[in-house]
Design a protein around this motif. Structure first.
Motif, PDB file in Angstrom:
ATOM      1  N   VAL A  16       0.855  -1.190   0.000  1.00  0.00           N
ATOM      2  CA  VAL A  16       0.000   0.000   0.000  1.00  0.00           C
ATOM      3  C   VAL A  16       0.889   1.237   0.000  1.00  0.00           C
ATOM      4  N   TRP A  17       0.559   2.193  -0.855  1.00  0.00           N
ATOM      5  CA  TRP A  17       1.224   3.487  -0.819  1.00  0.00           C
ATOM      6  C   TRP A  17       0.230   4.525  -0.301  1.00  0.00           C
ATOM      7  N   LEU A  18       0.593   5.208   0.787  1.00  0.00           N
ATOM      8  CA  LEU A  18      -0.189   6.326   1.315  1.00  0.00           C
ATOM      9  C   LEU A  18       0.381   7.597   0.701  1.00  0.00           C
ATOM     10  N   VAL A  19      -0.389   8.203  -0.201  1.00  0.00           N
ATOM     11  CA  VAL A  19       0.152   9.270  -1.049  1.00  0.00           C
ATOM     12  C   VAL A  19      -0.637  10.559  -0.892  1.00  0.00           C
ATOM     13  N   GLY A  20       0.081  11.665  -0.784  1.00  0.00           N
ATOM     14  CA  GLY A  20      -0.549  12.979  -0.780  1.00  0.00           C
ATOM     15  C   GLY A  20      -0.711  13.490  -2.197  1.00  0.00           C
ATOM     16  N   ALA A  21      -1.935  13.894  -2.538  1.00  0.00           N
ATOM     17  CA  ALA A  21      -2.228  14.378  -3.884  1.00  0.00           C
ATOM     18  C   ALA A  21      -2.073  15.882  -4.022  1.00  0.00           C
ATOM     19  N   GLY A  22      -1.677  16.560  -2.940  1.00  0.00           N
ATOM     20  CA  GLY A  22      -1.558  18.006  -3.009  1.00  0.00           C
ATOM     21  C   GLY A  22      -2.914  18.686  -2.938  1.00  0.00           C
ATOM     22  N   PRO A  23      -2.955  20.007  -3.130  1.00  0.00           N
ATOM     23  CA  PRO A  23      -4.196  20.758  -2.941  1.00  0.00           C
ATOM     24  C   PRO A  23      -5.231  20.595  -4.049  1.00  0.00           C
ATOM     25  N   GLY A  24      -4.836  20.092  -5.212  1.00  0.00           N
ATOM     26  CA  GLY A  24      -5.820  19.919  -6.280  1.00  0.00           C
ATOM     27  C   GLY A  24      -5.230  19.934  -7.668  1.00  0.00           C
ATOM     28  N   ASP A  25      -4.463  20.968  -7.993  1.00  0.00           N
ATOM     29  CA  ASP A  25      -3.861  21.066  -9.311  1.00  0.00           C
ATOM     30  C   ASP A  25      -2.890  19.908  -9.523  1.00  0.00           C
ATOM     31  N   PRO A  26      -3.040  19.135 -10.604  1.00  0.00           N
ATOM     32  CA  PRO A  26      -2.149  17.982 -10.818  1.00  0.00           C
ATOM     33  C   PRO A  26      -0.703  18.372 -11.019  1.00  0.00           C
ATOM     34  N   GLY A  27      -0.439  19.627 -11.366  1.00  0.00           N
ATOM     35  CA  GLY A  27       0.936  20.072 -11.500  1.00  0.00           C
ATOM     36  C   GLY A  27       1.701  20.054 -10.192  1.00  0.00           C
ATOM     37  N   LEU A  28       0.985  19.972  -9.083  1.00  0.00           N
ATOM     38  CA  LEU A  28       1.626  19.941  -7.775  1.00  0.00           C
ATOM     39  C   LEU A  28       1.798  18.525  -7.238  1.00  0.00           C
ATOM     40  N   LEU A  29       1.501  17.526  -8.057  1.00  0.00           N
ATOM     41  CA  LEU A  29       1.794  16.150  -7.670  1.00  0.00           C
ATOM     42  C   LEU A  29       3.305  15.924  -7.669  1.00  0.00           C
ATOM     43  N   THR A  30       3.770  15.053  -6.788  1.00  0.00           N
ATOM     44  CA  THR A  30       5.179  14.669  -6.832  1.00  0.00           C
ATOM     45  C   THR A  30       5.382  13.600  -7.908  1.00  0.00           C
ATOM     46  N   ILE A  31       6.630  13.398  -8.293  1.00  0.00           N
ATOM     47  CA  ILE A  31       6.947  12.349  -9.267  1.00  0.00           C
ATOM     48  C   ILE A  31       6.560  10.984  -8.717  1.00  0.00           C
ATOM     49  N   ALA A  40      -0.771   1.693  -9.934  1.00  0.00           N
ATOM     50  CA  ALA A  40      -1.700   1.103  -8.968  1.00  0.00           C
ATOM     51  C   ALA A  40      -2.776   0.251  -9.636  1.00  0.00           C
ATOM     52  N   ASP A  41      -3.124  -0.846  -8.970  1.00  0.00           N
ATOM     53  CA  ASP A  41      -4.254  -1.668  -9.405  1.00  0.00           C
ATOM     54  C   ASP A  41      -5.566  -1.107  -8.869  1.00  0.00           C
ATOM     55  N   VAL A  42      -5.510  -0.570  -7.644  1.00  0.00           N
ATOM     56  CA  VAL A  42      -6.693   0.001  -6.998  1.00  0.00           C
ATOM     57  C   VAL A  42      -6.301   1.341  -6.384  1.00  0.00           C
ATOM     58  N   ILE A  43      -7.148   2.346  -6.603  1.00  0.00           N
ATOM     59  CA  ILE A  43      -6.926   3.666  -6.020  1.00  0.00           C
ATOM     60  C   ILE A  43      -8.087   3.968  -5.086  1.00  0.00           C
ATOM     61  N   VAL A  44      -7.797   4.050  -3.801  1.00  0.00           N
ATOM     62  CA  VAL A  44      -8.800   4.382  -2.791  1.00  0.00           C
ATOM     63  C   VAL A  44      -8.596   5.861  -2.467  1.00  0.00           C
ATOM     64  N   TYR A  45      -9.539   6.707  -2.905  1.00  0.00           N
ATOM     65  CA  TYR A  45      -9.282   8.147  -2.870  1.00  0.00           C
ATOM     66  C   TYR A  45     -10.294   8.897  -2.009  1.00  0.00           C
ATOM     67  N   ASP A  46      -9.864  10.070  -1.547  1.00  0.00           N
ATOM     68  CA  ASP A  46     -10.672  10.916  -0.681  1.00  0.00           C
ATOM     69  C   ASP A  46     -11.504  11.921  -1.478  1.00  0.00           C
ATOM     70  N   ALA A  47     -12.418  12.572  -0.762  1.00  0.00           N
ATOM     71  CA  ALA A  47     -13.309  13.548  -1.383  1.00  0.00           C
ATOM     72  C   ALA A  47     -12.555  14.765  -1.911  1.00  0.00           C
ATOM     73  N   LEU A  48     -11.411  15.081  -1.316  1.00  0.00           N
ATOM     74  CA  LEU A  48     -10.683  16.283  -1.707  1.00  0.00           C
ATOM     75  C   LEU A  48      -9.675  16.046  -2.824  1.00  0.00           C
ATOM     76  N   VAL A  49      -9.652  14.838  -3.383  1.00  0.00           N
ATOM     77  CA  VAL A  49      -8.780  14.569  -4.527  1.00  0.00           C
ATOM     78  C   VAL A  49      -9.482  15.055  -5.796  1.00  0.00           C
ATOM     79  N   ASP A  50      -8.847  15.976  -6.496  1.00  0.00           N
ATOM     80  CA  ASP A  50      -9.461  16.569  -7.681  1.00  0.00           C
ATOM     81  C   ASP A  50      -9.559  15.542  -8.819  1.00  0.00           C
ATOM     82  N   PRO A  51     -10.651  15.554  -9.601  1.00  0.00           N
ATOM     83  CA  PRO A  51     -10.778  14.624 -10.728  1.00  0.00           C
ATOM     84  C   PRO A  51      -9.617  14.695 -11.714  1.00  0.00           C
ATOM     85  N   ALA A  52      -9.007  15.875 -11.837  1.00  0.00           N
ATOM     86  CA  ALA A  52      -7.878  16.013 -12.758  1.00  0.00           C
ATOM     87  C   ALA A  52      -6.704  15.145 -12.318  1.00  0.00           C
ATOM     88  N   VAL A  53      -6.563  14.933 -11.024  1.00  0.00           N
ATOM     89  CA  VAL A  53      -5.506  14.059 -10.521  1.00  0.00           C
ATOM     90  C   VAL A  53      -5.805  12.611 -10.873  1.00  0.00           C
TER      91      VAL A  53
END
Length: 264
Positions: A16-31, A40-53
């Motif tokens: 499992v990778w616990l990953v921070g998606a940043g504030p919303g803009d995908p440009g702020l994702l880490t490498i 990933a085979d499965v992505i379990v995501y939170d409400a604050l993860v932007d669809p663009a991510v």
């Protein structure tokens, strides 16, 4: 992404990778975060993860929503932890994707503890904290040498068995950055003012930072509850109170709008 992927560790099945998606803009994702989305085979995501991510997820990856929003039906934290463990034991590459940073009011610590107790190998990928990013992109420094030597990060929704002493926080004199606080602003403001913060203390609220829904409200401490009641400050928002909020007027004069070049 081939060259960049060589910079990241392998995403092994059954982990499992616990990953921070940043504030919303995908440009702020880490490498590392991008690599995890691609593997990933499965992505379990939170409400604050932007669809663009989520658009960076590999084709065929399963997307499972596990958002927790105040006042709305949502999965319990225990259920989320058990689901992560179950998926890992099925041999999946499991990406637990959280808005901002998973260890700053994101319950990442609880999930890391549950995985560790279950014997599940996991990795933690920090993300750009929404609280700091929301201020920075609008010309509000979290620290300013002549203004403050500390900053307080606080949640407006502490755990049921916890209690925040707003009067004590006010007496520190340090700027306060509030997460998940819109519905609690009346009591928070009352406590801060009782602790000695003047009603005209500068404040700023940023809704939907770095996303298409973003809005910014400059205010004073005492005006925050009415602005929220009238719908000018909407959840989710980051609210900052203190001297740092006043710097926006000088800094933002020639500040380019965040993401404006990428949109062209």
């Amino acid at each position: 992404m081939t060259a960049l992927s060589r910079l990241t560790p392998p995403f092994a099945p059954g982990t499992v990778w616990l990953v921070g998606a940043g504030p919303g803009d995908p440009g702020l994702l880490t490498i590392h975060a991008l690599n995890a989305l691609e593997k990933a085979d499965v992505i379990v995501y939170d409400a604050l993860v932007d669809p663009a991510v989520l658009s960076f997820a590999r084709e065929g990856a399963a997307l499972e929503f596990a958002g927790k929003r105040g006042g709305r039906p949502s999965a319990s934290q225990r259920d989320i932890c058990e689901r992560l463990i179950q998926l890992a034991r099925e041999g999946k590459r499991v990406l637990r994707l959280k808005g901002g940073d998973p260890f700053i009011f994101g319950r990442g610590g609880e999930e890391a503890l549950a995985l560790s107790e279950a014997g599940i190998p996991f990795r933690i990928i920090p993300g750009v904290s929404s609280g700091l990013a929301a201020l920075a992109i609008h010309g509000v420094p979290a620290t300013m040498r002549k203004a403050n030597h500390a900053v307080i990060l606080a949640t407006g929704h502490p755990a049921p068995d916890a209690q925040l002493e707003w009067t004590s926080l006010a007496r520190t004199g340090a700027p306060i950055v509030l997460y998940m606080a819109v519905s609690s602003l009346p009591s928070i403001v009352q406590g801060l003012m009782e602790g000695g913060l003047p009603g005209d203390t500068p404040a700023i609220a940023v809704h939907g930072a770095t996303t298409s829904k973003e809005s910014v409200v400059e205010a004073t401490l005492e005006s925050l509850p009415k602005l929220a009641e009238d719908g000018h400050i909407r959840s989710p928002a980051i609210v900052a109170v203190g001297a740092i909020a006043a710097f926006r007027a000088a800094i933002a004069n020639h500040l380019l709008e965040f993401g404006s070049e990428a949109a062209q």
